[in-house]
Design a protein around this motif. Structure first.
Motif, PDB file in Angstrom:
ATOM      1  N   UNK A  21      -1.635  40.146  39.453  1.00  0.00           N
ATOM      2  CA  UNK A  21      -0.185  40.268  39.640  1.00  0.00           C
ATOM      3  C   UNK A  21       0.610  40.068  38.364  1.00  0.00           C
ATOM      4  N   UNK A  22      -0.037  39.685  37.278  1.00  0.00           N
ATOM      5  CA  UNK A  22       0.666  39.504  36.020  1.00  0.00           C
ATOM      6  C   UNK A  22       1.641  38.336  36.055  1.00  0.00           C
ATOM      7  N   UNK A  23       2.726  38.456  35.307  1.00  0.00           N
ATOM      8  CA  UNK A  23       3.704  37.369  35.210  1.00  0.00           C
ATOM      9  C   UNK A  23       4.407  37.119  36.537  1.00  0.00           C
ATOM     10  N   UNK A  24       4.299  38.066  37.466  1.00  0.00           N
ATOM     11  CA  UNK A  24       4.871  37.877  38.796  1.00  0.00           C
ATOM     12  C   UNK A  24       4.336  36.618  39.463  1.00  0.00           C
ATOM     13  N   UNK A  25       3.107  36.227  39.142  1.00  0.00           N
ATOM     14  CA  UNK A  25       2.513  35.056  39.789  1.00  0.00           C
ATOM     15  C   UNK A  25       3.271  33.782  39.462  1.00  0.00           C
ATOM     16  N   UNK A  26       3.591  33.578  38.193  1.00  0.00           N
ATOM     17  CA  UNK A  26       4.352  32.380  37.818  1.00  0.00           C
ATOM     18  C   UNK A  26       5.739  32.391  38.448  1.00  0.00           C
ATOM     19  N   UNK A  27       6.391  33.546  38.414  1.00  0.00           N
ATOM     20  CA  UNK A  27       7.730  33.650  38.993  1.00  0.00           C
ATOM     21  C   UNK A  27       7.692  33.414  40.497  1.00  0.00           C
ATOM     22  N   UNK A  28       6.676  33.967  41.167  1.00  0.00           N
ATOM     23  CA  UNK A  28       6.558  33.805  42.611  1.00  0.00           C
ATOM     24  C   UNK A  28       6.313  32.347  42.982  1.00  0.00           C
ATOM     25  N   UNK A  29       5.474  31.660  42.209  1.00  0.00           N
ATOM     26  CA  UNK A  29       5.212  30.254  42.489  1.00  0.00           C
ATOM     27  C   UNK A  29       6.501  29.438  42.403  1.00  0.00           C
ATOM     28  N   UNK A  30       7.359  29.778  41.450  1.00  0.00           N
ATOM     29  CA  UNK A  30       8.635  29.079  41.327  1.00  0.00           C
ATOM     30  C   UNK A  30       9.536  29.361  42.525  1.00  0.00           C
ATOM     31  N   UNK A  31       9.571  30.603  42.982  1.00  0.00           N
ATOM     32  CA  UNK A  31      10.397  30.954  44.141  1.00  0.00           C
ATOM     33  C   UNK A  31       9.951  30.175  45.376  1.00  0.00           C
ATOM     34  N   UNK A  32       8.650  30.038  45.550  1.00  0.00           N
ATOM     35  CA  UNK A  32       8.112  29.390  46.744  1.00  0.00           C
ATOM     36  C   UNK A  32       8.231  27.869  46.670  1.00  0.00           C
ATOM     37  N   UNK A  33       8.014  27.307  45.481  1.00  0.00           N
ATOM     38  CA  UNK A  33       7.950  25.847  45.364  1.00  0.00           C
ATOM     39  C   UNK A  33       9.154  25.196  44.698  1.00  0.00           C
ATOM     40  N   UNK A  34       9.942  25.946  43.969  1.00  0.00           N
ATOM     41  CA  UNK A  34      11.161  25.405  43.362  1.00  0.00           C
ATOM     42  C   UNK A  34      12.314  26.380  43.552  1.00  0.00           C
ATOM     43  N   UNK A  35      12.690  26.665  44.793  1.00  0.00           N
ATOM     44  CA  UNK A  35      13.698  27.695  45.041  1.00  0.00           C
ATOM     45  C   UNK A  35      15.032  27.418  44.357  1.00  0.00           C
ATOM     46  N   UNK A  36      15.403  26.154  44.220  1.00  0.00           N
ATOM     47  CA  UNK A  36      16.686  25.839  43.598  1.00  0.00           C
ATOM     48  C   UNK A  36      16.712  26.229  42.124  1.00  0.00           C
ATOM     49  N   UNK A  37      15.541  26.222  41.488  1.00  0.00           N
ATOM     50  CA  UNK A  37      15.470  26.547  40.057  1.00  0.00           C
ATOM     51  C   UNK A  37      15.121  28.005  39.808  1.00  0.00           C
ATOM     52  N   UNK A  38      14.740  28.731  40.864  1.00  0.00           N
ATOM     53  CA  UNK A  38      14.310  30.125  40.698  1.00  0.00           C
ATOM     54  C   UNK A  38      15.514  31.043  40.493  1.00  0.00           C
TER      55      UNK A  38
END
Length: 263
Positions: A21-38
């Protein structure tokens, strides 16, 4: 294991999807686990489903299966962001609710999607399995049984067959070749592509079905790509796997495998 450790492990799983998934993986993890910071958002209910799937799958030890499991959840986030921006709300029909003696349908579907991704040695398919998970979350007209049927059908299809379904699905905006198809191409690559197409017809995903021999050995009509249509089964797979988003170059490659240039 503490709740904090579970969260960390689930996030690590999604980030492990980077090779697919490329860099999408890091961004997705942030959306799921740190939504306020995403920088982008998805539904809280859908994010909770993804966290459950990630945490329950975090113990995978087979390296490449772990990559695919993380990637499919990352791709689910990618499509969920798209539908969220488009104003499509998550379903409110109980899909995300716990049931007496059972867990939410959303959790069952997510587990099935992750399992399908783990089995997908052709990792190009993983993106669209993730899209399916996000698409189902905003599609109240399909229940868990219908989703299971779509996954079962999709599980039998190769990447080239998905590309052929995508080609037929976008025929209204990208005309298909009018040239007749060979029934028995001489080259193995073209023969394999023709067999892939025939299997889609035999499995009821494309109309018309394969032509049957006529009495007296009369010549069969020559099939053209332009003659093909999605059946209702084909529409289901095309819609839930969001094959409208399958890359144009993959579609062109599938047509080229059969010796057909893109019109």
């Amino acid at each position: 294991m503490t709740a904090a450790e579970e969260t960390s492990t689930g996030r690590t799983l999604i980030r492990a999807g980077g090779p697919v998934a490329g860099s999408m993986s890091d961004a997705a993890a942030a959306v799921v686990y740190e939504p306020a910071a995403a920088r982008v958002q998805v539904s809280d209910l859908f994010a909770a489903t993804l966290r459950t799937a990630a945490e329950q799958t975090a113990g995978i030890t087979a390296d490449r299966e772990r990559v695919r499991a993380g990637a499919v959840l990352a791709f689910a986030v990618e499509h969920a962001v798209t539908v969220h921006r488009a104003g499509r709300p998550v379903r409110s029909d109980g899909f995300f609710d716990a049931r007496p003696g059972s867990r939410p349908v959303a959790d069952e579907v997510a587990e099935s999607v992750v399992a399908a991704a783990r089995r997908s040695t052709d990792e190009r398919r993983v993106r669209h399995l993730g899209y399916l998970l996000a698409e189902v979350a905003v599609s109240p007209d399909v229940d868990g049984a219908v989703v299971g049927r779509a996954l079962q059908l999709a599980g039998t299809l190769s990447w080239r067959q998905l590309a052929l379904l995508a080609a037929v699905g976008r025929r209204d905006r990208v005309p298909l070749p009018m040239a007749p198809l060979e029934e028995e191409p001489r080259g193995w690559a073209a023969w394999g592509a023709r067999e892939d197409l025939a299997d889609l017809q035999r499995s009821g995903l494309l109309d018309p079905p394969p032509a049957q021999a006529r009495p007296g050995g009369a010549a069969l009509p020559r099939l053209r790509m332009a003659d093909l249509r999605l059946t209702r089964r084909g529409v289901l797979v095309h819609r839930l796997l969001v094959l409208e988003m399958l890359r144009d170059d993959a579609v062109a490659a599938a047509l080229a495998d059969m010796g057909l240039p893109r019109s």
